[in-house]
Enzyme design. Structure first.
Site, PDB file in Angstrom:
ATOM      1  N   LYS A   1      15.572 -26.524   3.265  1.00 26.92           N
ATOM      2  CA  LYS A   1      16.775 -26.826   4.030  1.00 26.92           C
ATOM      3  C   LYS A   1      17.778 -28.013   3.183  1.00 26.92           C
ATOM      4  O   LYS A   1      17.235 -28.888   3.115  1.00 26.92           O
ATOM      5  CB  LYS A   1      16.541 -26.873   5.399  1.00 26.92           C
ATOM      6  CG  LYS A   1      16.104 -25.838   6.253  1.00 26.92           C
ATOM      7  CD  LYS A   1      15.852 -25.778   7.592  1.00 26.92           C
ATOM      8  CE  LYS A   1      15.253 -24.674   8.289  1.00 26.92           C
ATOM      9  NZ  LYS A   1      16.020 -23.444   8.447  1.00 26.92           N
TER      10      LYS A   1
ATOM     11  N   GLU B   1      14.835 -23.688  19.861  1.00 26.26           N
ATOM     12  CA  GLU B   1      15.148 -22.401  19.491  1.00 26.26           C
ATOM     13  C   GLU B   1      15.567 -21.532  20.810  1.00 26.26           C
ATOM     14  O   GLU B   1      15.029 -21.752  21.870  1.00 26.26           O
ATOM     15  CB  GLU B   1      13.953 -21.639  18.907  1.00 26.26           C
ATOM     16  CG  GLU B   1      13.522 -22.027  17.612  1.00 26.26           C
ATOM     17  CD  GLU B   1      12.586 -21.135  16.824  1.00 26.26           C
ATOM     18  OE1 GLU B   1      13.072 -20.394  16.056  1.00 26.26           O
ATOM     19  OE2 GLU B   1      11.319 -21.480  17.250  1.00 26.26           O
TER      20      GLU B   1
ATOM     21  N   HIS C   1       9.513 -23.520   4.699  1.00 26.58           N
ATOM     22  CA  HIS C   1      10.770 -23.169   4.340  1.00 26.58           C
ATOM     23  C   HIS C   1      11.764 -24.531   4.781  1.00 26.58           C
ATOM     24  O   HIS C   1      12.905 -24.545   4.429  1.00 26.58           O
ATOM     25  CB  HIS C   1      11.285 -21.900   4.775  1.00 26.58           C
ATOM     26  CG  HIS C   1      11.575 -21.672   6.353  1.00 26.58           C
ATOM     27  ND1 HIS C   1      10.599 -21.510   7.096  1.00 26.58           N
ATOM     28  CD2 HIS C   1      12.694 -21.822   7.212  1.00 26.58           C
ATOM     29  CE1 HIS C   1      10.929 -21.407   8.454  1.00 26.58           C
ATOM     30  NE2 HIS C   1      12.390 -21.691   8.396  1.00 26.58           N
TER      31      HIS C   1
ATOM     32  N   ARG D   1       0.970  -1.226  -0.189  1.00 30.02           N
ATOM     33  CA  ARG D   1      -0.096   0.028   0.069  1.00 30.02           C
ATOM     34  C   ARG D   1       0.877   1.116  -0.039  1.00 30.02           C
ATOM     35  O   ARG D   1       0.361   2.401  -0.421  1.00 30.02           O
ATOM     36  CB  ARG D   1      -1.027   0.169   1.255  1.00 30.02           C
ATOM     37  CG  ARG D   1      -2.233  -1.059   1.046  1.00 30.02           C
ATOM     38  CD  ARG D   1      -3.179  -0.775   1.987  1.00 30.02           C
ATOM     39  NE  ARG D   1      -2.649  -1.115   3.391  1.00 30.02           N
ATOM     40  CZ  ARG D   1      -3.229  -1.077   4.473  1.00 30.02           C
ATOM     41  NH1 ARG D   1      -4.448  -0.946   4.549  1.00 30.02           N
ATOM     42  NH2 ARG D   1      -2.589  -1.083   5.482  1.00 30.02           N
TER      43      ARG D   1
ATOM     44  N   ASP E   1       2.054 -23.140  15.138  1.00 27.20           N
ATOM     45  CA  ASP E   1       3.321 -22.482  14.813  1.00 27.20           C
ATOM     46  C   ASP E   1       4.733 -23.403  14.121  1.00 27.20           C
ATOM     47  O   ASP E   1       5.159 -22.975  13.333  1.00 27.20           O
ATOM     48  CB  ASP E   1       4.167 -21.522  15.884  1.00 27.20           C
ATOM     49  CG  ASP E   1       5.307 -20.492  15.209  1.00 27.20           C
ATOM     50  OD1 ASP E   1       4.819 -19.882  14.410  1.00 27.20           O
ATOM     51  OD2 ASP E   1       6.342 -20.453  15.729  1.00 27.20           O
TER      52      ASP E   1
ATOM     53  N   LYS F   1       3.270 -19.710   5.233  1.00 26.94           N
ATOM     54  CA  LYS F   1       2.562 -20.057   6.107  1.00 26.94           C
ATOM     55  C   LYS F   1       2.131 -19.192   7.181  1.00 26.94           C
ATOM     56  O   LYS F   1       2.541 -18.138   6.829  1.00 26.94           O
ATOM     57  CB  LYS F   1       3.304 -21.219   7.071  1.00 26.94           C
ATOM     58  CG  LYS F   1       4.454 -20.563   7.891  1.00 26.94           C
ATOM     59  CD  LYS F   1       4.845 -21.765   8.980  1.00 26.94           C
ATOM     60  CE  LYS F   1       4.426 -21.436  10.215  1.00 26.94           C
ATOM     61  NZ  LYS F   1       5.269 -20.462  11.092  1.00 26.94           N
TER      62      LYS F   1
ATOM     63  N   HIS G   1       6.406 -27.547   9.961  1.00 28.12           N
ATOM     64  CA  HIS G   1       7.959 -27.850   9.854  1.00 28.12           C
ATOM     65  C   HIS G   1       8.199 -29.359  10.698  1.00 28.12           C
ATOM     66  O   HIS G   1       8.959 -29.971   9.997  1.00 28.12           O
ATOM     67  CB  HIS G   1       8.709 -26.783  10.480  1.00 28.12           C
ATOM     68  CG  HIS G   1       8.553 -25.228  10.337  1.00 28.12           C
ATOM     69  ND1 HIS G   1       8.302 -25.174   8.881  1.00 28.12           N
ATOM     70  CD2 HIS G   1       8.316 -24.278  11.097  1.00 28.12           C
ATOM     71  CE1 HIS G   1       8.110 -23.647   9.115  1.00 28.12           C
ATOM     72  NE2 HIS G   1       8.188 -23.295  10.029  1.00 28.12           N
TER      73      HIS G   1
ATOM     74  N   LYS H   1      10.677 -22.689  22.312  1.00 26.47           N
ATOM     75  CA  LYS H   1      11.396 -21.352  22.464  1.00 26.47           C
ATOM     76  C   LYS H   1      12.113 -21.141  23.629  1.00 26.47           C
ATOM     77  O   LYS H   1      11.810 -21.828  24.641  1.00 26.47           O
ATOM     78  CB  LYS H   1      10.098 -20.163  22.364  1.00 26.47           C
ATOM     79  CG  LYS H   1       9.456 -20.064  20.967  1.00 26.47           C
ATOM     80  CD  LYS H   1       9.904 -19.076  19.959  1.00 26.47           C
ATOM     81  CE  LYS H   1       9.123 -19.128  18.704  1.00 26.47           C
ATOM     82  NZ  LYS H   1       9.674 -19.229  17.487  1.00 26.47           N
TER      83      LYS H   1
HETATM   84  C1  BG6 Z   1       8.718 -20.014  11.597  1.00 24.64           C
HETATM   85  C2  BG6 Z   1       8.054 -19.973  12.862  1.00 24.64           C
HETATM   86  O1  BG6 Z   1       7.892 -20.532  10.746  1.00 24.64           O
HETATM   87  O2  BG6 Z   1       9.878 -20.682  11.685  1.00 24.64           O
HETATM   88  C3  BG6 Z   1       9.053 -19.020  13.832  1.00 24.64           C
HETATM   89  O3  BG6 Z   1       6.947 -19.083  12.672  1.00 24.64           O
HETATM   90  C4  BG6 Z   1      10.186 -19.825  13.992  1.00 24.64           C
HETATM   91  O4  BG6 Z   1       8.354 -18.918  15.230  1.00 24.64           O
HETATM   92  C5  BG6 Z   1      10.740 -20.151  12.524  1.00 24.64           C
HETATM   93  O5  BG6 Z   1      11.225 -19.051  14.865  1.00 24.64           O
HETATM   94  C6  BG6 Z   1      12.210 -21.104  12.845  1.00 24.64           C
HETATM   95  O6  BG6 Z   1      12.642 -21.317  11.504  1.00 24.64           O
HETATM   96  P1  BG6 Z   1      14.424 -21.475  11.330  1.00 24.64           P
HETATM   97  O7  BG6 Z   1      14.547 -21.383   9.857  1.00 24.64           O
HETATM   98  O8  BG6 Z   1      14.999 -20.344  11.979  1.00 24.64           O
HETATM   99  O9  BG6 Z   1      14.236 -22.865  12.046  1.00 24.64           O
END
Ligand code: BG6
Length: 482
Positions: free
Chosen positions: A181, A215, A177, A43, A234, A147, A239, A329
């Site tokens: 990898k 993480e 994603h 926008r 999430d 996502k 993933h 996390k």
């Molecule tokens: C994202 C999540 O899809 O993947 C995040 O929304 C997460 O919360 C992230 O931190 C992790 O991705 P990567 O590639 O850093 O492991």
């Protein structure tokens, strides 16, 4: 033939942090098909020149040593910007006219990348249809969707139905994603490009599998989104289930998109559904101390930032082998690893004392930070009677010294050239929700396991380790292995 990638949500963080750096890197390595134009839509009333200037700064920051002004300038010549509001029909007509103008009459494959807020996906797609931007008269049209794909099974289905009114399934690229990898892709090579692993890859030799995505980061400024989502939506629905699929799938007939996706989805179809007390017994929930003080999080939030699920894949290969899926996390480090824990040897040949008793072998596949694997196996302690010790065999992907490409590099290129193999199909996404939905519902009910608080920088709540020990197993809490 030429290519255009139209990024909706161009002023967002994902575009500057991941998409443009990935495209730039592919251009630098000579892998981006020529010519590829990038058109940003958002926008904000930028000009192309202003957007390029912003991207110059952000790309230099994110690609660090890979930034070279001359390469960037050549790349940036193909960057354009067109203001547009997803809710405005007229804007889509103008965007269409702009694309026709810059593409000319040459056949052009176009990718529409939706990097907007998820609530806007259905509208954006409908608008593309209304403006006739889905027609394939002068080149292919594809759409990439970030996502989260829905927030549960019913919203994912609705989204699929509404997208299918404008695009065919083979035009839809749902991004996860993790599939971009390198080590995830290498899992298929490891399993199906060798003869030494696959014969052991089953219930006869494997005791259990651990898949951990730990993480170090906390929720940061994403509190608002995160508290509604929680770790199951999430990380698990997408993933982690993807990692489980590549670990557990059968060999596809050939390495092509549809054959691979057919085999992956069968894994999810075979996951044993939880019933009754399973919901409380087969999971651990946790929340890091301090989560409720983060921006955007209610003081009494019960959202989990750590979870463990124990799932079974009921088929001939895996019946009875638990898959322990774990993510959190604020853990002690950032690591993603798949641990294949083999069974103990059937006979204690070297005696029963601890130093003579072999531990079971283990294959640890580390997806990140460094990418590689480690095989743990028994060897004799030199110059001892018959004492055994666990030895390690290391393999690093980056031993060549070359940095591995970011997941988005591979995925954006695949979307441009039309290779859907590393993207999730509609049935895959729906199956994943079919597994996760009932768990989310039960974890919000009295059947939920207790929400354990944990100190940041640990491996989650202590009861997670106790729960594992009750089953005669231990978490492999080492990071990073290589
Ligand atoms: C994202 C999540 O899809 O993947 C995040 O929304 C997460 O919360 C992230 O931190 C992790 O991705 P990567 O590639 O850093 O492991």
């Amino acid at each position: 033939m030429s290519y255009t990638m139209v990024i909706f949500g161009a002023s967002g963080d994902l575009t500057s942090r991941k998409l443009i750096p990935a495209l730039y890197r592919q251009f630098q390595r000579g892998k981006l098909p020529k010519p590829t134009r990038i058109v940003g839509v958002a926008r904000s009333p930028f000009t192309s020149e202003q957007w390029r200037t912003q991207l110059t700064e952000s790309t230099a920051k994110y690609v660090k040593g890979d930034f070279h002004a001359d390469v960037w300038n050549a790349f940036a010549e193909n960057i354009h910007y067109h203001p547009g509001d997803i809710g405005n029909d007229d804007d889509f007509r103008k965007i269409g006219a702009f694309l026709n103008e810059i593409e000319g009459s040459i056949a052009t494959d176009r990718v529409y990348y939706l990097s907007t807020m998820p609530q806007l996906y259905a509208t954006a797609i409908a608008q593309l249809g209304k403006a006739g931007l889905n027609t394939e008269e002068n080149g292919r049209r594809r759409v990439v969707i970030e996502k989260p794909f829905g927030t549960d099974l019913s919203t994912a289905r609705q989204l699929n139905d509404s997208i299918h009114q404008t695009f065919r399934e083979d035009q839809i690229y749902r991004i996860d994603h993790y599939l971009g990898k390198e080590t995830v892709q290498n899992m298929l090579v490891l399993r199906f490009g060798n003869t030494i692993f696959e014969p052991l890859w089953n219930r006869n030799y494997i005791d259990h599998v651990q898949i951990t995505v730990a993480e170090e980061v906390k929720v940061g400024r994403r509190g608002d989104y995160y508290d509604k989502s929680g770790i199951l939506r999430d990380m698990f629905q997408n993933h982690i289930l993807q990692l489980m699929m590549v670990t557990a799938m059968e060999a596809p007939v050939r390495y092509t998109g549809e054959f691979v996706r057919d085999e992956k989805v069968k894994v999810l179809q075979a996951v044993r559904p939880y019933r009754g007390s399973d919901f409380a017994e087969n999971g651990v929930r946790g929340q890091y101390i301090g989560y409720c003080d983060e921006e955007g999080i209610p003081d009494d939030s019960q959202t989990e930032t750590f979870a463990v699920l124990k799932l079974y894949v009921d088929n001939w290969r895996w019946r009875g082998v638990p898959f322990y899926l774990r993510s959190g996390k604020a853990m002690s480090c950032r690591t993603t690893q798949i641990v294949i824990q083999f069974r103990e040897p059937p006979h204690m040949l070297f005696g029963e004392s601890k130093s003579c008793r072999p531990e079971a072998d283990r294959l640890v596949i580390q997806i990140q930070p460094a990418e590689g694997m480690q095989l743990h196996f028994q060897s004799k302690v030199p110059d001892s009677d018959m004492k055994l010790r666990l030895s390690e065999l290391d393999f690093r992907f980056d031993s060549s010294g070359k940095e591995l490409p970011d997941a988005y590099q591979r995925l954006l290129l695949d979307a441009l050239v039309g290779d859907p193999g590393l993207f999730a199909r509609s049935d895959e996404v729906e199956q994943a929700w079919r597994i996760i939905d009932p768990i989310i519902a039960a974890w919000k009910s009295p059947a939920a396991p207790t929400l354990h608080l944990y100190e940041p920088s640990m491996w989650g709540p202590t009861p997670s380790a106790e729960w594992m020990a009750e089953q005669g197993r231990n978490w492999f809490d080492v990071c990073p292995i290589i």
